[in-house]
Design a protein around this motif. Structure first.
Motif, short mmCIF file in Angstrom:
data_model
loop_
_atom_site.label_atom_id
_atom_site.label_comp_id
_atom_site.label_asym_id
_atom_site.label_seq_id
_atom_site.Cartn_x
_atom_site.Cartn_y
_atom_site.Cartn_z
N ARG A 1 0.85 -1.19 0.00
CA ARG A 1 0.00 0.00 0.00
C ARG A 1 0.88 1.23 0.00
NH1 ARG A 1 -2.20 1.19 4.23
NH2 ARG A 1 -1.55 -0.38 5.71
N ALA B 1 2.42 3.12 3.31
CA ALA B 1 2.24 2.21 4.43
C ALA B 1 3.25 2.47 5.55
CB ALA B 1 2.34 0.76 3.97
N GLU B 2 4.49 2.79 5.17
CA GLU B 2 5.50 3.06 6.19
C GLU B 2 5.12 4.30 7.00
OE1 GLU B 2 8.00 0.99 6.77
OE2 GLU B 2 7.24 -0.29 5.17
N GLU C 1 5.83 -2.20 2.26
CA GLU C 1 4.78 -1.67 1.38
C GLU C 1 4.81 -2.30 -0.01
OE1 GLU C 1 7.36 2.35 0.36
OE2 GLU C 1 5.40 2.48 1.30
#
Length: 217
Positions: A41, A44-45, A72
């Motif tokens: 995604r 995401a991080e 991610e």
């Protein structure tokens, strides 16, 4: 003669009347983020970092197994699991297990033991680093690992649930007011801590600034 140019104010975004207003996470005391591998995604991080900051600023962040397991791009992280949450949660795990049968969880807290919970389907081999163990496993091959932990982080807390709890549904009813309130339950339930039963439609007295736990029959 120089004239001052009128100052232009940036246009304000109009909130659609049919669109719910966003409430910042920092206003919430509890933020559930279950079963998110944080994989494949965009951003995401950054999401993981924001969740950790939420706990630092006073929120309670319960996380579950598989959270943070992949990056991610969907790749298993080279870092020790649970990746970006390891330090905040105060736990690590290097292995996990599919449970072929349910197993009983144990606790040093009699109130939690009274719930009679069981672990199903999955078990992270959780090794607390500086987290407090809330639940363990009764099964001999899992006795060295924690089933659920919690750790103070900044002004808040991060908890980790490394298994799938059994199908019993619990409701946590919080009375934030300074007065006794009366509740009407829509189902037959019991208090698994103090054991009284409540029938659907009967009034239940709820003490001020207290939490009532009920479980459906």
């Amino acid at each position: 003669m120089l004239r001052r140019r009128p100052r232009r104010h940036p246009a304000r975004r109009r909130q659609s009347p049919n669109r719910p207003r966003r409430r910042p996470a920092r206003r919430r005391h509890l933020l559930l983020h279950p079963g998110d591998a944080v994989a494949a995604r965009p951003g995401a991080e950054r999401t993981a970092q924001r969740l950790v900051r939420y706990a630092e600023r006073g929120g309670h962040l319960p996380l579950t197994f598989r959270t943070g397991y992949a990056d991610e791009h969907g790749r298993v992280r080279a870092a020790t699991a649970p990746g970006p949450f390891a330090d905040a949660a105060g736990v690590r795990y290097r292995e996990y297990l599919n449970l072929p049968a349910d197993t009983t969880v144990t606790s040093h807290d009699d109130r939690l033991d009274a719930l009679g919970g069981r672990a199903t389907a999955w078990a992270d081999h959780l090794e607390p680093v500086d987290a407090e163990t809330l639940l363990g496993y009764r099964a001999a091959h899992l006795a060295d690992f924690a089933a659920a932990t919690t750790r103070r982080h900044g002004d808040g807390r991060v908890s980790w649930v490394g298994t799938l709890p059994d199908g019993s549904r619990l409701w946590f009813l919080t009375n934030w007011s300074d007065q006794v309130v009366e509740l009407l339950l829509t189902l037959d339930a019991e208090d698994p801590v103090s054991s009284p039963t409540h029938r659907a439609g009967e009034p239940v007295s709820h003490s001020p600034r207290a939490v009532l736990i009920v479980r459906q029959f």
